[in-house]
Write a protein that holds these residues in place. Structure first.
Motif, PDB file in Angstrom:
ATOM      1  N   PRO A  47       0.830  -1.212   0.000  1.00  0.00           N
ATOM      2  CA  PRO A  47       0.000   0.000   0.000  1.00  0.00           C
ATOM      3  C   PRO A  47       0.863   1.260   0.000  1.00  0.00           C
ATOM      4  CG  PRO A  47      -0.826  -1.566   1.598  1.00  0.00           C
ATOM      5  CD  PRO A  47       0.501  -2.102   1.105  1.00  0.00           C
ATOM      6  N   HIS A  48       0.359   2.279  -0.657  1.00  0.00           N
ATOM      7  CA  HIS A  48       1.082   3.542  -0.797  1.00  0.00           C
ATOM      8  C   HIS A  48       0.505   4.597   0.129  1.00  0.00           C
ATOM      9  CE1 HIS A  48       2.679   1.601  -4.333  1.00  0.00           C
ATOM     10  NE2 HIS A  48       1.451   1.402  -4.758  1.00  0.00           N
ATOM     11  N   THR A  49       1.253   5.646   0.332  1.00  0.00           N
ATOM     12  CA  THR A  49       0.827   6.734   1.213  1.00  0.00           C
ATOM     13  C   THR A  49       0.042   7.803   0.462  1.00  0.00           C
ATOM     14  OG1 THR A  49       2.996   7.763   0.898  1.00  0.00           O
ATOM     15  CG2 THR A  49       2.707   6.382   2.864  1.00  0.00           C
ATOM     16  N   GLU A  50      -0.154   7.614  -0.845  1.00  0.00           N
ATOM     17  CA  GLU A  50      -0.895   8.568  -1.668  1.00  0.00           C
ATOM     18  C   GLU A  50      -2.077   7.854  -2.324  1.00  0.00           C
ATOM     19  OE1 GLU A  50       3.183   9.324  -1.042  1.00  0.00           O
ATOM     20  OE2 GLU A  50       2.441   7.795  -2.417  1.00  0.00           O
ATOM     21  N   ASP A  51      -3.113   8.618  -2.677  1.00  0.00           N
ATOM     22  CA  ASP A  51      -4.211   8.079  -3.470  1.00  0.00           C
ATOM     23  C   ASP A  51      -3.697   7.804  -4.876  1.00  0.00           C
ATOM     24  OD1 ASP A  51      -5.903   8.492  -1.305  1.00  0.00           O
ATOM     25  OD2 ASP A  51      -6.926  10.211  -2.192  1.00  0.00           O
ATOM     26  N   GLU A  52      -4.311   6.800  -5.537  1.00  0.00           N
ATOM     27  CA  GLU A  52      -3.939   6.448  -6.909  1.00  0.00           C
ATOM     28  C   GLU A  52      -5.183   6.264  -7.758  1.00  0.00           C
ATOM     29  OE1 GLU A  52      -0.864   3.168  -7.348  1.00  0.00           O
ATOM     30  OE2 GLU A  52      -1.676   2.814  -5.347  1.00  0.00           O
ATOM     31  N   VAL A  53      -5.049   6.556  -9.024  1.00  0.00           N
ATOM     32  CA  VAL A  53      -6.043   6.179 -10.014  1.00  0.00           C
ATOM     33  C   VAL A  53      -5.304   5.431 -11.103  1.00  0.00           C
ATOM     34  CG1 VAL A  53      -7.709   6.962 -11.739  1.00  0.00           C
ATOM     35  CG2 VAL A  53      -7.571   8.130  -9.528  1.00  0.00           C
ATOM     36  N   TYR A  54      -5.730   4.201 -11.368  1.00  0.00           N
ATOM     37  CA  TYR A  54      -5.168   3.385 -12.436  1.00  0.00           C
ATOM     38  C   TYR A  54      -6.065   3.495 -13.659  1.00  0.00           C
ATOM     39  CZ  TYR A  54      -2.295   0.853  -8.993  1.00  0.00           C
ATOM     40  OH  TYR A  54      -1.388   0.503  -8.025  1.00  0.00           O
ATOM     41  N   VAL A  97      -0.436   0.363 -17.596  1.00  0.00           N
ATOM     42  CA  VAL A  97      -1.359   1.115 -16.751  1.00  0.00           C
ATOM     43  C   VAL A  97      -0.812   2.507 -16.475  1.00  0.00           C
ATOM     44  CG1 VAL A  97      -2.566   1.103 -14.534  1.00  0.00           C
ATOM     45  CG2 VAL A  97      -2.081  -1.063 -15.685  1.00  0.00           C
ATOM     46  N   LEU A  98      -1.608   3.499 -16.796  1.00  0.00           N
ATOM     47  CA  LEU A  98      -1.306   4.878 -16.440  1.00  0.00           C
ATOM     48  C   LEU A  98      -1.670   5.042 -14.968  1.00  0.00           C
ATOM     49  CD1 LEU A  98      -0.422   7.098 -18.463  1.00  0.00           C
ATOM     50  CD2 LEU A  98      -2.745   7.957 -18.346  1.00  0.00           C
ATOM     51  N   VAL A  99      -0.766   5.619 -14.180  1.00  0.00           N
ATOM     52  CA  VAL A  99      -0.993   5.767 -12.743  1.00  0.00           C
ATOM     53  C   VAL A  99      -0.958   7.246 -12.384  1.00  0.00           C
ATOM     54  CG1 VAL A  99      -0.288   5.061 -10.438  1.00  0.00           C
ATOM     55  CG2 VAL A  99       0.207   3.563 -12.395  1.00  0.00           C
ATOM     56  N   PHE A 100      -2.080   7.747 -11.861  1.00  0.00           N
ATOM     57  CA  PHE A 100      -2.181   9.118 -11.379  1.00  0.00           C
ATOM     58  C   PHE A 100      -2.049   9.075  -9.866  1.00  0.00           C
ATOM     59  CE2 PHE A 100      -4.306   9.032 -15.376  1.00  0.00           C
ATOM     60  CZ  PHE A 100      -4.229  10.302 -15.916  1.00  0.00           C
ATOM     61  N   TRP A 101      -1.179   9.890  -9.308  1.00  0.00           N
ATOM     62  CA  TRP A 101      -0.933   9.945  -7.864  1.00  0.00           C
ATOM     63  C   TRP A 101      -1.298  11.330  -7.341  1.00  0.00           C
ATOM     64  CZ3 TRP A 101       1.242   5.562  -5.675  1.00  0.00           C
ATOM     65  CH2 TRP A 101       1.890   4.674  -6.531  1.00  0.00           C
ATOM     66  N   ALA A 102      -2.004  11.360  -6.229  1.00  0.00           N
ATOM     67  CA  ALA A 102      -2.317  12.645  -5.595  1.00  0.00           C
ATOM     68  C   ALA A 102      -2.253  12.459  -4.080  1.00  0.00           C
ATOM     69  CB  ALA A 102      -3.689  13.156  -6.013  1.00  0.00           C
ATOM     70  N   PRO A 103      -1.416  13.214  -3.400  1.00  0.00           N
ATOM     71  CA  PRO A 103      -0.362  14.070  -3.939  1.00  0.00           C
ATOM     72  C   PRO A 103       0.683  13.216  -4.669  1.00  0.00           C
ATOM     73  CG  PRO A 103      -0.079  13.821  -1.571  1.00  0.00           C
ATOM     74  CD  PRO A 103      -1.370  13.129  -1.933  1.00  0.00           C
ATOM     75  N   PRO A 104       1.762  13.808  -5.191  1.00  0.00           N
ATOM     76  CA  PRO A 104       2.735  13.057  -5.980  1.00  0.00           C
ATOM     77  C   PRO A 104       3.284  11.824  -5.269  1.00  0.00           C
ATOM     78  CG  PRO A 104       3.156  15.399  -6.169  1.00  0.00           C
ATOM     79  CD  PRO A 104       2.104  15.232  -5.101  1.00  0.00           C
ATOM     80  N   TYR A 105       3.608  10.818  -6.068  1.00  0.00           N
ATOM     81  CA  TYR A 105       4.139   9.555  -5.576  1.00  0.00           C
ATOM     82  C   TYR A 105       5.311   9.785  -4.615  1.00  0.00           C
ATOM     83  CZ  TYR A 105       6.401   4.996  -5.624  1.00  0.00           C
ATOM     84  OH  TYR A 105       6.976   3.806  -5.253  1.00  0.00           O
ATOM     85  N   GLY A 106       5.230   9.155  -3.458  1.00  0.00           N
ATOM     86  CA  GLY A 106       6.301   9.217  -2.467  1.00  0.00           C
ATOM     87  C   GLY A 106       6.331  10.467  -1.618  1.00  0.00           C
ATOM     88  N   ARG A 108       4.309  11.566   0.599  1.00  0.00           N
ATOM     89  CA  ARG A 108       3.864  11.357   1.991  1.00  0.00           C
ATOM     90  C   ARG A 108       4.638  10.240   2.686  1.00  0.00           C
ATOM     91  NH1 ARG A 108      -2.700  11.264   1.584  1.00  0.00           N
ATOM     92  NH2 ARG A 108      -3.034  13.495   1.303  1.00  0.00           N
ATOM     93  N   ALA A 109       5.619   9.682   2.017  1.00  0.00           N
ATOM     94  CA  ALA A 109       6.380   8.576   2.587  1.00  0.00           C
ATOM     95  C   ALA A 109       7.151   9.050   3.811  1.00  0.00           C
ATOM     96  CB  ALA A 109       7.346   8.007   1.557  1.00  0.00           C
ATOM     97  N   PRO A 110       7.288   8.193   4.821  1.00  0.00           N
ATOM     98  CA  PRO A 110       8.051   8.566   6.018  1.00  0.00           C
ATOM     99  C   PRO A 110       9.500   8.909   5.660  1.00  0.00           C
ATOM    100  CG  PRO A 110       6.899   6.487   6.350  1.00  0.00           C
ATOM    101  CD  PRO A 110       6.760   6.838   4.899  1.00  0.00           C
ATOM    102  N   ALA A 111      10.096   9.776   6.418  1.00  0.00           N
ATOM    103  CA  ALA A 111      11.506  10.134   6.223  1.00  0.00           C
ATOM    104  C   ALA A 111      12.372   8.903   6.461  1.00  0.00           C
ATOM    105  CB  ALA A 111      11.893  11.258   7.174  1.00  0.00           C
ATOM    106  N   ALA A 112      13.556   8.867   5.866  1.00  0.00           N
ATOM    107  CA  ALA A 112      14.446   7.715   5.941  1.00  0.00           C
ATOM    108  C   ALA A 112      14.763   7.319   7.384  1.00  0.00           C
ATOM    109  CB  ALA A 112      15.727   7.996   5.181  1.00  0.00           C
ATOM    110  N   GLY A 113      14.866   8.263   8.292  1.00  0.00           N
ATOM    111  CA  GLY A 113      15.172   7.952   9.680  1.00  0.00           C
ATOM    112  C   GLY A 113      13.967   7.571  10.508  1.00  0.00           C
TER     113      GLY A 113
END
Length: 118
Positions: A47-54, A97-106, A108-113
């Motif tokens: 699962p991703h941290t952003e909404d997607e439309v395929y 598959v065209l993938v639309f991400w909102a907000p942009p992919y990655g 909202r991902a947690p910081a590396a630390g």
């Protein structure tokens, strides 16, 4: 202006026999990419941290979102909310598959630390 031709995006990724993903547009509130799952391939995404439309441009298969399965083919459009388990399976013909991400992919991902990062 940013403009793209779908047939060129599909052709550019129709070569490896493995899953590929290419981000080709990134703006402040949206990003777009093209993902390809080969026939018989395995979708191992988490699962991703952003909404997607395929938007399925080519191929046939099935997508599972949470506990629901739905066949997909060219013209199928599927929304997947952030954090929802999903994956393509039973891929009969290479899925492009065209993938639309909102907000942009990655974005909202947690910081590396961060302990939650993977």
């Amino acid at each position: 202006m940013d403009a793209f031709e779908i047939d060129e995006l599909v052709a550019a990724q129709d070569r490896t026999g493995e899953h590929t993903y290419v981000d080709f547009l990134r703006k402040e509130m949206l990003s777009l990419g093209m993902s390809v799952w080969p026939a018989g391939g395995e979708d191992t995404q988490q699962p991703h941290t952003e909404d997607e439309v395929y938007v399925v441009m080519a191929g046939r298969g099935v997508i599972r979102v949470a506990d629901d399965d739905r066949p997909v083919k060219p013209g199928s459009v599927v929304y997947v909310g952030a954090g929802v388990e999903h994956r393509f399976h039973t891929v009969e013909d290479d899925l492009h598959v065209l993938v639309f991400w909102a907000p942009p992919y990655g974005s909202r991902a947690p910081a590396a630390g961060d302990a939650a990062a993977h």
